[in-house]
Scaffold this active site. Structure first.
Site, PDB file in Angstrom:
ATOM      1  N   ARG A 101     -17.722  48.764  12.936  1.00  5.31           N
ATOM      2  CA  ARG A 101     -19.089  47.472  13.414  1.00  5.31           C
ATOM      3  C   ARG A 101     -20.566  47.896  13.316  1.00  5.31           C
ATOM      4  NH1 ARG A 101     -16.774  47.606  19.258  1.00  5.31           N
ATOM      5  NH2 ARG A 101     -17.097  49.659  18.503  1.00  5.31           N
ATOM      6  N   CYS A 143     -22.266  50.901  18.232  1.00  2.64           N
ATOM      7  CA  CYS A 143     -20.977  50.375  17.830  1.00  2.64           C
ATOM      8  C   CYS A 143     -20.981  52.082  18.536  1.00  2.64           C
ATOM      9  CB  CYS A 143     -20.237  49.969  16.675  1.00  2.64           C
ATOM     10  SG  CYS A 143     -19.920  51.173  16.026  1.00  2.64           S
ATOM     11  N   ASP A 176     -13.305  45.969  18.823  1.00  4.46           N
ATOM     12  CA  ASP A 176     -13.331  47.508  18.195  1.00  4.46           C
ATOM     13  C   ASP A 176     -12.038  47.322  17.489  1.00  4.46           C
ATOM     14  OD1 ASP A 176     -13.239  49.799  17.297  1.00  4.46           O
ATOM     15  OD2 ASP A 176     -12.716  51.062  18.938  1.00  4.46           O
TER      16      ASP A 176
HETATM   17  P1  4NP Z   1     -16.386  51.748  15.496  1.00  3.23           P
HETATM   18  O1  4NP Z   1     -15.208  52.129  15.024  1.00  3.23           O
HETATM   19  O2  4NP Z   1     -17.219  51.726  16.663  1.00  3.23           O
HETATM   20  O3  4NP Z   1     -16.690  50.031  15.483  1.00  3.23           O
HETATM   21  O4  4NP Z   1     -17.543  51.871  14.776  1.00  3.23           O
HETATM   22  C1  4NP Z   1     -14.311  52.649  16.114  1.00  3.23           C
HETATM   23  C2  4NP Z   1     -14.139  53.694  15.316  1.00  3.23           C
HETATM   24  C3  4NP Z   1     -14.133  55.390  15.820  1.00  3.23           C
HETATM   25  C4  4NP Z   1     -14.163  55.525  16.611  1.00  3.23           C
HETATM   26  C5  4NP Z   1     -13.850  54.347  17.196  1.00  3.23           C
HETATM   27  C6  4NP Z   1     -14.201  53.306  17.028  1.00  3.23           C
HETATM   28  N1  4NP Z   1     -13.069  56.538  16.959  1.00  3.23           N
HETATM   29  O5  4NP Z   1     -12.594  56.949  18.391  1.00  3.23           O
HETATM   30  O6  4NP Z   1     -13.201  57.302  16.538  1.00  3.23           O
END
Ligand code: 4NP
Length: 167
Positions: free
Chosen positions: A15, A9, A134
């Site tokens: 995720r 992800c 997300d």
């Molecule tokens: P992930 O969610 O891709 O599902 O781990 C996110 C976690 C952090 C960020 C974006 C999406 N961020 O911009 O820091």
């Protein structure tokens, strides 16, 4: 040789660690831990070394498994040498990986829910079908939605891998 699966992800704190933990749970239940290696990574590097987001940890715990020991890392070019399946949570992550992919990669790179062969009607009522949205800037409902998609996809993926690799 183990069959290896990498979930990817953006941040590797919501995720993909959820998918790593849940898929590992089903692999363990099926007594296939000696045959299938599971890992996760992020296309962004902001959360390297961090534990999963506390909201992701909570929805996982409520489902009966613990992801608190996992730590964020970035996807690296060597992953294309190591992993048979490189499974992106959404189109943005897939685009990043397709640009990074060496010409000689012969594994399966694609959207997690698509490679898991989910039926379209299982995924979503909006136009983001085949993607796990997300949840990072969302609320607990977004995390519940993500884990529901990941749970369904993990069961389908394991069934598909078992069939394909005769496990
Ligand atoms: P992930 O969610 O891709 O599902 O781990 C996110 C976690 C952090 C960020 C974006 C999406 N961020 O911009 O820091």
């Amino acid at each position: 040789m183990k069959i290896s699966v990498l979930f990817i992800c953006l941040g590797n704190i919501c995720r993909s660690p959820t998918a790593q933990g849940l898929f590992q749970y089903y692999v363990d239940q099926a007594n296939l831990a000696d045959s299938i290696l599971v890992d996760s990574a992020g296309t962004g590097s902001w959360h390297e070394g961090e534990a999963p987001d506390s909201r992701a940890q909570l929805v996982a715990l409520n489902k009966g498994y613990d992801i608190s020991h996992l730590r964020g890392r970035s996807v690296e070019s060597n992953d294309f040498l190591s992993f048979d399946y490189m499974l992106a949570m959404d189109d943005q992550n897939l685009y990043f990986l397709e640009n990074m992919k060496p010409d000689n990669y012969h594994g399966d790179l694609g959207l997690f829910l698509k490679i898991a062969n989910n039926r379209v009607e299982d995924c979503s009522t909006d136009n983001k079908i085949m993607q796990v949205p997300d949840p990072f800037y969302g609320d607990s409902a977004h995390f519940e939605k993500a884990i529901a998609l990941i749970d369904h996809g993990s069961k389908n993926l394991l069934a598909k891998i078992r069939e394909k690799h005769d496990l």
